[in-house]
Motif scaffolding. Sequence first.
Motif, PDB file in Angstrom:
ATOM      1  N   SER A 119       1.006  -1.105  -0.151  1.00 19.91           N
ATOM      2  CA  SER A 119       0.050  -0.225   0.044  1.00 19.91           C
ATOM      3  C   SER A 119       1.099   0.850  -0.178  1.00 19.91           C
ATOM      4  O   SER A 119       0.699   2.124  -0.500  1.00 19.91           O
ATOM      5  N   ALA A 120       1.681   1.399   0.767  1.00 21.29           N
ATOM      6  CA  ALA A 120       2.999   2.813   1.023  1.00 21.29           C
ATOM      7  C   ALA A 120       3.907   2.707  -0.608  1.00 21.29           C
ATOM      8  O   ALA A 120       3.760   3.577  -0.822  1.00 21.29           O
TER       9      ALA A 120
ATOM     10  N   ASP B  27      10.239  10.154   0.150  1.00 25.94           N
ATOM     11  CA  ASP B  27       9.344   8.657  -0.159  1.00 25.94           C
ATOM     12  C   ASP B  27      10.010   7.681  -0.229  1.00 25.94           C
ATOM     13  O   ASP B  27      10.285   6.732   0.084  1.00 25.94           O
TER      14      ASP B  27
ATOM     15  N   LYS C  29      10.471   4.920   2.147  1.00 24.87           N
ATOM     16  CA  LYS C  29       8.595   4.678   2.339  1.00 24.87           C
ATOM     17  C   LYS C  29       8.844   3.471   1.558  1.00 24.87           C
ATOM     18  O   LYS C  29       7.316   2.640   1.391  1.00 24.87           O
TER      19      LYS C  29
ATOM     20  N   ALA D 295       2.411   1.818  -3.599  1.00 28.38           N
ATOM     21  CA  ALA D 295       1.275   2.376  -4.693  1.00 28.38           C
ATOM     22  C   ALA D 295       0.502   3.459  -3.998  1.00 28.38           C
ATOM     23  O   ALA D 295       0.926   3.946  -5.278  1.00 28.38           O
ATOM     24  N   GLU D 296       0.610   3.622  -2.840  1.00 29.34           N
ATOM     25  CA  GLU D 296       0.810   5.546  -2.788  1.00 29.34           C
ATOM     26  C   GLU D 296       1.685   5.693  -3.621  1.00 29.34           C
ATOM     27  O   GLU D 296       1.286   7.048  -4.112  1.00 29.34           O
ATOM     28  N   ALA D 297       2.840   6.218  -3.100  1.00 31.65           N
ATOM     29  CA  ALA D 297       4.085   6.751  -2.748  1.00 31.65           C
ATOM     30  C   ALA D 297       4.283   7.079  -5.005  1.00 31.65           C
ATOM     31  O   ALA D 297       4.724   7.654  -5.259  1.00 31.65           O
ATOM     32  N   HIS D 298       4.060   5.212  -5.392  1.00 35.10           N
ATOM     33  CA  HIS D 298       3.979   5.338  -7.163  1.00 35.10           C
ATOM     34  C   HIS D 298       3.250   6.592  -7.211  1.00 35.10           C
ATOM     35  O   HIS D 298       3.456   7.487  -8.786  1.00 35.10           O
ATOM     36  N   ALA D 299       1.884   6.405  -7.073  1.00 38.44           N
ATOM     37  CA  ALA D 299       0.574   7.041  -7.627  1.00 38.44           C
ATOM     38  C   ALA D 299       0.906   8.422  -7.091  1.00 38.44           C
ATOM     39  O   ALA D 299       0.689   9.604  -8.169  1.00 38.44           O
ATOM     40  N   ARG D 300       1.688   9.083  -6.098  1.00 35.96           N
ATOM     41  CA  ARG D 300       1.289  10.404  -6.207  1.00 35.96           C
ATOM     42  C   ARG D 300       2.801  10.763  -7.338  1.00 35.96           C
ATOM     43  O   ARG D 300       3.243  11.583  -7.616  1.00 35.96           O
TER      44      ARG D 300
END
Length: 166
Positions: free
Chosen positions: A44-45, A135, A138, A47-52
């Motif tokens: 989840s971290a 990031d 993370k 995916a979130e970092a990648h999307a951001r």
Amino acid sequence: MPYSPPPRTPSGPRRRSLLASAAGAALLVGCSADPDSGGGDGPSATAEAHARAARDSRGLLERYDAVLAAHPGLAERLRPLRDQVAAHVEAFGDGTTPAPATSSASPAPVPAAERDAVAGLAAAERALADRRAADLLKVPGEPARLLASAAAAGAAHAYLLTEGAK
């Protein structure tokens, strides 16, 4: 004998600092024996970092396009940096392929002075590079390497945009 003041120390990062931080980021990323291990909170971290990162790259690309539309005289200077940001958009895979900049881009507010527009791009590149460097801690393996590469490129872009005006 007249007194001559000491030479002016340039503001901002020096080449040595940029190289050291890029090397440090690469070492930080490469320290793990397992390429997929990392200190993040899991998928989840990541995916979130990648999307951001994808959103941030797209926003930065739009900013370059707006400046190029408002100040076509900067094209020779900004086009190579803009093209690298477009490559980051593709690398982070936000699902679209960036189109080449055109003068029909709908510009966000862009400063009227070229110098101010370039300074705004430099500040955006610097802030994004800093966020990506944070990031790195993370996310694991390959996503961290991609972030490190994009962060190093952003720091270099900020330096080039800042120093090119001098």
